[in-house]
Design an enzyme around this catalytic site. Structure first.
Site, PDB file in Angstrom:
ATOM      1  N   HIS A  84     -80.936  -8.599 -19.392  1.00 29.27           N
ATOM      2  CA  HIS A  84     -81.698  -9.931 -18.721  1.00 29.27           C
ATOM      3  C   HIS A  84     -81.910 -10.810 -20.074  1.00 29.27           C
ATOM      4  O   HIS A  84     -82.032 -12.030 -19.488  1.00 29.27           O
ATOM      5  CB  HIS A  84     -82.809  -9.644 -17.911  1.00 29.27           C
ATOM      6  CG  HIS A  84     -84.053  -9.147 -18.676  1.00 29.27           C
ATOM      7  ND1 HIS A  84     -84.682  -7.961 -19.075  1.00 29.27           N
ATOM      8  CD2 HIS A  84     -84.922  -9.961 -19.059  1.00 29.27           C
ATOM      9  CE1 HIS A  84     -85.598  -8.042 -19.684  1.00 29.27           C
ATOM     10  NE2 HIS A  84     -86.024  -9.238 -19.780  1.00 29.27           N
ATOM     11  N   ASP A 220     -80.802  -1.747 -19.100  1.00 31.42           N
ATOM     12  CA  ASP A 220     -81.042  -3.096 -19.414  1.00 31.42           C
ATOM     13  C   ASP A 220     -80.718  -3.471 -20.811  1.00 31.42           C
ATOM     14  O   ASP A 220     -81.507  -3.642 -21.705  1.00 31.42           O
ATOM     15  CB  ASP A 220     -82.592  -3.271 -18.926  1.00 31.42           C
ATOM     16  CG  ASP A 220     -82.960  -5.040 -19.005  1.00 31.42           C
ATOM     17  OD1 ASP A 220     -81.713  -5.854 -19.258  1.00 31.42           O
ATOM     18  OD2 ASP A 220     -83.766  -5.332 -18.274  1.00 31.42           O
ATOM     19  N   SER A 651     -89.220  -8.158 -24.488  1.00 31.60           N
ATOM     20  CA  SER A 651     -88.004  -7.641 -23.851  1.00 31.60           C
ATOM     21  C   SER A 651     -86.913  -7.551 -24.974  1.00 31.60           C
ATOM     22  O   SER A 651     -86.495  -8.425 -25.672  1.00 31.60           O
ATOM     23  CB  SER A 651     -87.472  -8.508 -22.625  1.00 31.60           C
ATOM     24  OG  SER A 651     -88.086  -8.100 -21.686  1.00 31.60           O
TER      25      SER A 651
HETATM   26  N1  ARG Z   1     -89.887  -7.993 -15.345  1.00 29.62           N
HETATM   27  C1  ARG Z   1     -89.264  -8.179 -16.637  1.00 29.62           C
HETATM   28  C2  ARG Z   1     -89.483  -9.360 -17.533  1.00 29.62           C
HETATM   29  O1  ARG Z   1     -90.531  -9.945 -17.163  1.00 29.62           O
HETATM   30  C3  ARG Z   1     -87.473  -8.125 -16.452  1.00 29.62           C
HETATM   31  C4  ARG Z   1     -87.255  -9.409 -15.576  1.00 29.62           C
HETATM   32  C5  ARG Z   1     -85.660  -9.223 -15.219  1.00 29.62           C
HETATM   33  N2  ARG Z   1     -85.201  -8.364 -14.220  1.00 29.62           N
HETATM   34  C6  ARG Z   1     -84.975  -8.668 -13.014  1.00 29.62           C
HETATM   35  N3  ARG Z   1     -84.718  -8.061 -12.080  1.00 29.62           N
HETATM   36  N4  ARG Z   1     -85.315 -10.180 -12.575  1.00 29.62           N
HETATM   37  O2  ARG Z   1     -88.766 -10.252 -18.121  1.00 29.62           O
HETATM   38  N1  ASP Z   2     -89.733  -8.168 -19.120  1.00 27.28           N
HETATM   39  C1  ASP Z   2     -90.479  -9.149 -20.125  1.00 27.28           C
HETATM   40  C2  ASP Z   2     -89.602  -9.971 -20.997  1.00 27.28           C
HETATM   41  O1  ASP Z   2     -88.744 -10.242 -20.523  1.00 27.28           O
HETATM   42  C3  ASP Z   2     -91.576  -8.168 -20.916  1.00 27.28           C
HETATM   43  C4  ASP Z   2     -92.626  -7.799 -20.280  1.00 27.28           C
HETATM   44  O2  ASP Z   2     -93.035  -8.797 -19.591  1.00 27.28           O
HETATM   45  O3  ASP Z   2     -93.087  -6.631 -20.206  1.00 27.28           O
HETATM   46  O4  ASP Z   2     -89.930 -10.223 -22.004  1.00 27.28           O
END
Ligand code: ARG
Ligand code: ASP
Length: 716
Positions: A84, A220, A651
């Protein structure tokens, strides 16, 4: 006796504020945590992690693309980060013929690695405490305005001086809300190329459905490589550039993790607000987030409805959906977490202890005042905060309004504007327009406009909202749908053809015509209201809040032994540590700490986009062809959770074992613990990482890109 009791009480309460597992620590000051880390199982030293005298792990960690973390895993500049995090680049390189998002991308030779102009990797070279110089001559009596001026002046001269004898980029960053300052030296790499990415149904497996949730099965990761000039120094992209030879790269461990193993995460957390007073947390969690969640729920429902109907719309709105949905889901988790964890009560209990501590000495009165003074400022701020929230979340979610706000830039053109400037603006707007229409579906936007304007109008008082909302009452008798029909019927901004024609024929005399366009009228009305009635007051409140927060922070630092307090995340390099382990999210449910490929097969559903599994992965699964990447239990481990205090920006961060070897890549947090940006509870706040063995299995067995495996240092 009372004093003794208070000390005990304070100690107990502090225990609820800072516990093991909590904290994102400044690497240059890591010596202070070394003993605790070693007691938890770490076998290396703080100096192995961060040193400016010899190569250390910090030389293998970078800020990737300005918003994520990446780590070096070979002496050829090979870099791992999340799928991502590389997503935008994978998308940009994709075409209908080469759809890397869908099919994945693997550079089988160095020549196939793809340039990503604009992508940077930033490496911290050194950080020096300059607090005394920044705060020189400032006393408690210095007014807030003078203080800000003096600090600005000092920072400017520190930077100018530092620049004289360094080739690195320098900046001064504030820690502990203006109580400590560091001069940072960064090396910025500008030739970073795309090397590999799994297909999205691996790299984004589970999609938005599984996002922020454990158990998780997402592969990921994506792979890049840093290139430098022949002299080994950062350089702009050039075919002649060579792979970067880092001072350090991580060794990969194939041992996997066991419950209670020590781990640490090294990366670039973006923002946390752990030291807010209760009144602020209450406003965030109980006033602001519920509104944002409610608005986004309505928008996402509309997106879903149309995305399900039409494959083209699904792709057009995929990224918009992911962007809105990521915050939407997280804030729901925050609201619930704060409630379940009794976050406000805990803050209030701490504030009681803080007040008692202040009462013990006259010199602490200023700290007490700071805490007391928050309440009226937050009360004042709420009106502006909500006006901003409705403007950005409701107003600007109407795509045509956001687009019109861009087009409205042409309003500044007069007959005296030089032609080159006009041409430049026109060509910029043409790009904006092409990008806008590529992913625009008008029926969605019309429905979003009706729901958002209805909500905006209902929530904001008549005497404090953009004029356009009152006109819906005056001219359309409060019939929002009738207004939206008029808006979309009359504007030229729903047609790419009309927009381009307008841009091609644009001259200063046409500004008037544009300003009459109903979408531009609406955008201008919202923007004018914001600029005239909200922005300055918001800034004023924020300045007051920041000054109070600084003093409150200073008070907390005096009250709590320094060692135990970590500064909020500010996009600088940090170390956090914690143990591997599952948790109990709610009654009768207990989570194990790892997931396996079996779980992917259980979730598999060819009819649900988020749960499609490729034939190739199924074949490998059925043949149990996991090679040396299988766990000793014979299965393929996919992801695991541990008690590391991470946030957005972390991330892609390396998660490392007691010996500093790479176990995986951090990519998310568990939904129950998303409130960790405001208040941390080690029993439910866990970080989610993809197991490095799954990553290598995909590179090696799935993609056959063995040249990448060969250049890594792997510890079996
Ligand atoms: N929650 C994670 C972060 O805040 C991953 C986001 C990307 N993945 C998704 N399915 N949108 O960045
Ligand atoms: N998914 C988040 C990021 O892209 C990480 C988190 O918020 O725990 O940095």
């Amino acid at each position: 006796m009372k004093k003794f009791f208070l000390t005990i009480l304070t100690t107990i309460l502090l225990g609820t504020i800072v516990r093991a597992d909590e904290g994102m620590w400044i690497p240059a000051l890591l010596q202070r945590n070394e003993a605790e880390m070693q007691a938890m199982g770490m076998k290396i030293t703080a100096d192995d992690i961060y040193s400016i005298n010899h190569s250390s792990m910090k030389d293998a960690v970078v800020l990737f693309g300005g918003g994520c973390t990446g780590e070096l895993v070979s002496d050829q500049g090979l870099l791992l980060t999340n799928h991502h995090c590389g997503y935008g680049w994978i998308q940009r390189h994709s075409t209908v013929e080469h759809d890397y998002l869908t099919d994945g991308f693997w550079a089988m030779t160095p020549e196939e690695e793809l340039a990503c102009p604009g992508l940077t990797a930033v490496m911290l070279k050194n950080m020096v405490d300059v607090t005394d110089r920044v705060l020189e001559s400032i006393t408690y009596e210095t007014s807030d305005e003078d203080r800000a001026e003096i600090i600005k002046k000092h920072i400017k001269s520190i930077i100018e001086e530092a620049k004289k004898d360094t080739e690195y980029e320098v900046s001064v960053e504030s820690f502990y809300i203006g109580n400590q300052y560091f001069l940072m030296y960064n090396e910025v790499f500008k030739d970073v190329r795309m090397v590999g990415a799994p297909p999205s149904n691996i790299g984004k497996f589970g999609g938005d459905t599984d996002n922020w949730v454990w158990p998780r099965h997402t592969g990921d990761f994506s792979i890049f490589r840093i290139y430098v000039g022949k002299d080994g120094k950062p350089a702009e992209y050039n075919e002649e550039n060579v792979p970067y030879k880092p001072d350090y790269h991580f060794t990969i461990s194939l041992k996997g993790v066991e419950k209670d193993d020590f781990t640490f995460v090294f990366g670039y957390p973006a923002r946390t607000n752990e030291y807010l007073p209760a009144v602020a947390v209450d406003q965030e969690a109980n006033v602001v987030y519920p509104v944002v969640v409610d608005l986004r729920t309505q928008i996402l429902d509309i997106y879903n409805k149309y995305q399900e109907k039409d494959a083209k719309v699904r792709i057009q709105y995929a990224s918009k959906h992911a962007g809105l949905g990521n915050g939407w889901k997280k804030w729901m988790g925050v609201i619930e977490g704060i409630r379940n964890f009794k976050g406000i009560d805990k803050k209030l209990a701490f504030e009681q202890a803080y007040n008692d501590w202040c009462m013990q000495s006259r010199s602490r009165m200023k700290y007490m005042h700071a805490l007391r003074d928050f309440t009226p400022v937050y009360e004042e701020y709420e009106k502006y905060r909500m006006a901003t929230t409705y403007f950005t979340e409701a107003g600007l979610s109407i795509e045509i309004i956001e687009f019109a706000a861009n087009m409205a830039k042409l309003s500044e053109v007069t007959k005296d504007t030089p032609q080159e400037e006009i041409d430049e603006l026109i060509s910029e707007l043409k790009e904006t327009s092409a990008a806008f229409f590529k992913d625009y579906y008008q029926p969605i936007d019309e429905e979003v406009a009706v729901t958002m304007l209805t909500a905006y109008r209902a929530a904001q008082p008549e005497d404090f909202r953009p004029e356009i909302l009152n006109e819906i009452d005056k001219i359309f008798k409060g019939d929002v749908k009738a207004y939206v029909d008029y808006l979309f019927g009359k504007t030229i901004l729903t047609s790419e053809e009309k927009v381009n024609k307008f841009l091609d024929e644009f001259k200063p005399s046409k500004v008037k015509k544009l300003e009459k366009d109903p979408a531009v009228v609406a955008a201008n009305s919202m923007m004018d209201f914001y600029v005239e009635n909200v922005m300055a007051k918001s800034r004023e409140c924020n300045a007051k809040i920041n000054n109070l927060r600084r003093v409150y922070m200073e008070g907390q630092m005096k009250m709590i032994p320094e060692r135990n307090l970590y500064p909020d995340a500010n996009f600088t390099l940090r170390v956090t540590y914690g143990k591997v382990g599952g948790f109990k999210p709610r009654d009768a449910v207990e989570y194990r700490h790892f997931t396996t490929l079996d779980g992917i097969m259980q979730k598999e559903n060819p009819d649900i986009y988020d749960y499609v599994v490729t034939d190739r992965l199924r074949e490998l699964y059925e043949a149990k062809d996991f090679g040396c990447y299988a766990d000793k239990d014979g299965t393929m481990h996919v992801a695991f959770i541990a008690g590391n205090h991470t946030t957005g920006g972390n991330s892609g961060s390396p998660i490392l074992n007691a010996e500093g070897k790479l176990l995986g890549l951090n990519f998310d947090r568990t939904w129950e613990g998303t409130m960790s940006d405001l208040i941390y509870d080690p029993s439910i706040c866990k970080n989610i990482s993809v197991d490095i063995r799954y990553v290598l299995f995909l590179i090696d067995k799935y993609a056959g890109c063995t040249r990448l495996i060969d250049e890594m240092t792997i510890d079996e």
